[in-house]
Design a protein around this motif. Sequence first.
Motif, PDB file in Angstrom:
ATOM      1  N   ILE A 198     -14.429 -40.842  33.405  1.00 53.21           N
ATOM      2  CA  ILE A 198     -15.319 -40.393  34.347  1.00 53.21           C
ATOM      3  C   ILE A 198     -14.452 -40.523  35.681  1.00 53.21           C
ATOM      4  CG2 ILE A 198     -17.464 -41.302  35.471  1.00 53.21           C
ATOM      5  CD1 ILE A 198     -18.265 -40.215  33.006  1.00 53.21           C
ATOM      6  N   LYS A 199     -14.863 -39.489  36.462  1.00 52.94           N
ATOM      7  CA  LYS A 199     -13.982 -39.469  37.804  1.00 52.94           C
ATOM      8  C   LYS A 199     -15.111 -39.765  38.994  1.00 52.94           C
ATOM      9  CE  LYS A 199     -10.633 -36.497  36.311  1.00 52.94           C
ATOM     10  NZ  LYS A 199      -9.573 -35.097  36.537  1.00 52.94           N
ATOM     11  N   LEU A 200     -14.845 -40.639  39.752  1.00 50.67           N
ATOM     12  CA  LEU A 200     -15.746 -40.829  40.947  1.00 50.67           C
ATOM     13  C   LEU A 200     -14.985 -40.772  42.390  1.00 50.67           C
ATOM     14  CD1 LEU A 200     -17.047 -44.214  39.468  1.00 50.67           C
ATOM     15  CD2 LEU A 200     -18.156 -42.246  39.469  1.00 50.67           C
ATOM     16  N   ARG A 201     -15.523 -40.656  43.296  1.00 46.24           N
ATOM     17  CA  ARG A 201     -14.867 -40.775  44.774  1.00 46.24           C
ATOM     18  C   ARG A 201     -15.644 -41.943  45.302  1.00 46.24           C
ATOM     19  NH1 ARG A 201     -13.507 -36.121  47.028  1.00 46.24           N
ATOM     20  NH2 ARG A 201     -12.724 -37.432  48.592  1.00 46.24           N
ATOM     21  N   PRO A 202     -14.947 -42.325  46.361  1.00 44.51           N
ATOM     22  CA  PRO A 202     -15.520 -43.807  47.121  1.00 44.51           C
ATOM     23  C   PRO A 202     -16.857 -43.532  47.771  1.00 44.51           C
ATOM     24  CG  PRO A 202     -13.481 -42.734  48.315  1.00 44.51           C
ATOM     25  CD  PRO A 202     -13.582 -42.004  46.874  1.00 44.51           C
ATOM     26  N   ASN A 203     -16.896 -42.310  48.290  1.00 41.69           N
ATOM     27  CA  ASN A 203     -18.346 -42.151  49.219  1.00 41.69           C
ATOM     28  C   ASN A 203     -19.264 -41.397  48.183  1.00 41.69           C
ATOM     29  OD1 ASN A 203     -16.963 -39.797  49.196  1.00 41.69           O
ATOM     30  ND2 ASN A 203     -17.301 -39.351  51.356  1.00 41.69           N
ATOM     31  N   ILE A 204     -19.543 -41.690  46.735  1.00 46.04           N
ATOM     32  CA  ILE A 204     -20.456 -41.274  46.117  1.00 46.04           C
ATOM     33  C   ILE A 204     -21.816 -41.619  46.307  1.00 46.04           C
ATOM     34  CG2 ILE A 204     -20.215 -43.005  44.261  1.00 46.04           C
ATOM     35  CD1 ILE A 204     -20.252 -40.720  42.140  1.00 46.04           C
TER      36      ILE A 204
END
Length: 153
Positions: free
Chosen positions: A73-79
Amino acid sequence: MRLILADGDNIGVVDRETALRKAEEAGFDLVEISPNADPPVCKILDIGKYKYEEQKRKNEARKKQKVIEVKEIKLRPNIDDHDYDVKMRAMKRFIEEGDKVKVTLRFRGREMAHMELGHQLLARVRTDFEEHAKVEQDARSEGRQIVMVLAPR
């Protein structure tokens, strides 16, 4: 050697020639089952049929095995919250299927200056999945990303 017939009857201790003669009379093969025993144990059986049944048992055991995959699962810090919820539903489904989940948090450009936001996000993921999964590999930085691995309980 101790001799066992094809139907499982134990004849007892006989010499090699007698065992070979009995196997030939039955039309089967003489197979040494346990060479390290005292005396060695031999059985009269059809070796082709035995190998076939052994292979069938192995295939049956392989069918029942579950191969554990690692889903990412790929996330970004400002999701955003909704995007986060969608990713968490997917993670929950993966964990319920028995797979491990690798959570990758990617940083770009100026986001690198705020790595603590990424650690806070992964702490949130950890608390959301406390009852469903255990942390197999804690969050660690690998260049421009932070990686954490969760496994089903």
